[in-house]
Design a protein around this motif. Structure first.
Motif, short mmCIF file in Angstrom:
data_model
loop_
_atom_site.label_atom_id
_atom_site.label_comp_id
_atom_site.label_asym_id
_atom_site.label_seq_id
_atom_site.Cartn_x
_atom_site.Cartn_y
_atom_site.Cartn_z
N VAL A 29 6.28 27.61 12.20
CA VAL A 29 6.76 26.71 11.14
C VAL A 29 5.66 26.46 10.12
CG1 VAL A 29 7.52 24.34 10.67
CG2 VAL A 29 8.55 25.64 12.54
N ASP A 30 4.45 26.18 10.59
CA ASP A 30 3.32 25.94 9.68
C ASP A 30 3.04 27.16 8.81
OD1 ASP A 30 3.03 23.40 10.67
OD2 ASP A 30 1.29 23.87 11.94
N ARG A 31 3.10 28.34 9.38
CA ARG A 31 2.85 29.58 8.61
C ARG A 31 3.93 29.79 7.56
NH1 ARG A 31 -0.44 32.47 5.98
NH2 ARG A 31 0.01 34.68 5.96
N ALA A 32 5.18 29.54 7.93
CA ALA A 32 6.28 29.68 6.97
C ALA A 32 6.11 28.68 5.82
CB ALA A 32 7.62 29.47 7.66
N ASN A 33 5.71 27.46 6.12
CA ASN A 33 5.48 26.45 5.08
C ASN A 33 4.30 26.82 4.19
OD1 ASN A 33 7.65 24.84 5.75
ND2 ASN A 33 6.46 23.59 7.18
N GLN A 34 3.25 27.39 4.79
CA GLN A 34 2.09 27.83 4.01
C GLN A 34 2.49 28.95 3.05
OE1 GLN A 34 -1.06 29.60 6.28
NE2 GLN A 34 -2.43 29.73 4.52
N LEU A 35 3.24 29.91 3.52
CA LEU A 35 3.69 31.01 2.66
C LEU A 35 4.60 30.50 1.54
CD1 LEU A 35 4.36 33.80 5.30
CD2 LEU A 35 2.47 33.68 3.66
N ARG A 36 5.46 29.57 1.86
CA ARG A 36 6.35 28.99 0.85
C ARG A 36 5.53 28.25 -0.21
NH1 ARG A 36 9.93 26.26 3.87
NH2 ARG A 36 11.33 28.02 3.90
N ALA A 37 4.50 27.52 0.21
CA ALA A 37 3.64 26.82 -0.75
C ALA A 37 2.89 27.81 -1.65
CB ALA A 37 2.65 25.92 0.00
N GLU A 38 2.43 28.91 -1.07
CA GLU A 38 1.74 29.92 -1.87
C GLU A 38 2.69 30.55 -2.89
OE1 GLU A 38 -0.09 32.71 0.81
OE2 GLU A 38 -1.40 31.18 1.66
N TYR A 43 4.94 31.10 -8.36
CA TYR A 43 6.09 30.98 -9.26
C TYR A 43 5.77 30.05 -10.43
CZ TYR A 43 8.89 33.00 -5.43
OH TYR A 43 9.40 33.81 -4.44
N ARG A 44 5.08 28.95 -10.16
CA ARG A 44 4.70 28.04 -11.25
C ARG A 44 3.82 28.75 -12.26
NH1 ARG A 44 4.22 23.57 -7.34
NH2 ARG A 44 2.05 24.14 -7.09
N LYS A 45 2.85 29.53 -11.77
CA LYS A 45 1.98 30.28 -12.68
C LYS A 45 2.78 31.31 -13.47
CE LYS A 45 -2.15 29.88 -9.82
NZ LYS A 45 -3.05 30.63 -8.92
N LEU A 46 3.71 31.97 -12.82
CA LEU A 46 4.53 32.99 -13.47
C LEU A 46 5.37 32.37 -14.59
CD1 LEU A 46 5.16 36.08 -12.96
CD2 LEU A 46 7.21 35.29 -11.82
N VAL A 47 6.01 31.26 -14.31
CA VAL A 47 6.85 30.59 -15.31
C VAL A 47 5.98 30.07 -16.46
CG1 VAL A 47 8.29 28.54 -15.68
CG2 VAL A 47 8.73 30.04 -13.74
N GLY A 74 0.30 40.81 -14.13
CA GLY A 74 -0.49 40.63 -12.91
C GLY A 74 0.20 39.71 -11.92
N LEU A 75 0.73 38.60 -12.43
CA LEU A 75 1.45 37.68 -11.56
C LEU A 75 2.74 38.29 -11.04
CD1 LEU A 75 0.88 34.43 -13.63
CD2 LEU A 75 -0.11 34.96 -11.39
N GLU A 76 3.38 39.10 -11.85
CA GLU A 76 4.60 39.79 -11.42
C GLU A 76 4.29 40.73 -10.25
OE1 GLU A 76 8.11 41.88 -13.88
OE2 GLU A 76 6.21 42.99 -13.91
N ALA A 133 15.89 34.52 -12.88
CA ALA A 133 14.67 34.61 -12.07
C ALA A 133 14.22 33.22 -11.62
CB ALA A 133 13.56 35.31 -12.85
N VAL A 134 14.24 32.25 -12.51
CA VAL A 134 13.83 30.88 -12.15
C VAL A 134 14.76 30.31 -11.10
CG1 VAL A 134 13.55 28.52 -13.01
CG2 VAL A 134 12.62 30.43 -14.32
N GLU A 135 16.04 30.56 -11.25
CA GLU A 135 17.00 30.08 -10.25
C GLU A 135 16.69 30.71 -8.88
OE1 GLU A 135 21.77 29.42 -9.77
OE2 GLU A 135 21.10 31.28 -10.71
N ALA A 136 16.41 32.01 -8.85
CA ALA A 136 16.09 32.68 -7.58
C ALA A 136 14.81 32.11 -6.97
CB ALA A 136 15.94 34.18 -7.81
N MET A 137 13.82 31.81 -7.81
CA MET A 137 12.56 31.23 -7.31
C MET A 137 12.81 29.84 -6.73
SD MET A 137 9.83 32.23 -10.25
CE MET A 137 10.27 33.57 -11.32
N ARG A 138 13.64 29.04 -7.41
CA ARG A 138 13.95 27.70 -6.91
C ARG A 138 14.64 27.77 -5.55
NH1 ARG A 138 13.87 23.14 -9.54
NH2 ARG A 138 15.77 22.43 -8.52
#
Length: 168
Positions: A29-38, A43-47, A74-76, A133-138
């Motif tokens: 669970v912690d690893r999944a949350n860490q990956l989601r946070a990354e 996504y914030r940087k990309l937008v 690069g972010l893509e 794309a933003v909807e998919a990221m959300r």
């Protein structure tokens, strides 16, 4: 051996096995949350980079638009590596549309013409791809969301419409 002796052996063993199972579940669970946070940070940087590109194109700042586009690419690439399939598919055509939009807009500006139908069409395609794309990221980082692509479109159109109102 009596029942008390068996209980004395069995209870710590059950506790040890139970603790190991809980530890593994919590670690997953912690690893999944860490990956989601990354991914959320990416996504914030990309937008943000997309918005920098868009504003630079709208203000005819070619060098800044190019820098933002390079940063976006690069972010893509990072997103392609770590995002789930539905996000990557939503981003599939966006950078190509961005490049076409910037090129068409630059040509249009060079001719000192009003925005051509081709530029308007490409602009709308970019917006639709971006909104999708933003909807998919959300959905990826937040799970179920009530913010739809059409609501995101309303937000972005309001942003673009307001650029001319603020001194830069």
């Amino acid at each position: 051996m009596s029942v008390a002796n068996w209980i004395a052996i069995f209870v710590p063993f059950v506790g040890l096995v139970g603790g190991a199972i809980v530890y593994q579940v919590q670690k997953t669970v912690d690893r999944a949350n860490q990956l989601r946070a990354e991914r959320r940070d990416l996504y914030r940087k990309l937008v943000s980079t997309f918005n920098d590109f868009n504003v630079s194109v709208l203000l005819n700042k070619t060098s800044e638009a190019l820098e933002a586009f390079i940063a976006y690419k690069g972010l893509e690439a990072e997103t392609i590596v770590c995002a789930p399939d539905h996000v990557v598919q939503a981003l599939e055509n966006l950078s190509g549309l961005m490049a076409s939009y910037a090129s068409e807009r630059r040509k249009n500006e060079a001719n000192k013409a009003d925005m051509s139908e081709e530029v308007k069409k490409t602009s709308e395609e970019v917006r639709k791809a971006y909104d999708s794309a933003v909807e998919a990221m959300r959905v990826d980082v937040l799970g179920k969301t009530m913010i739809s692509a059409s609501m995101i479109a309303d937000f972005t159109r309001g942003f673009v419409a307001s650029i001319g109102r603020f001194p830069l």
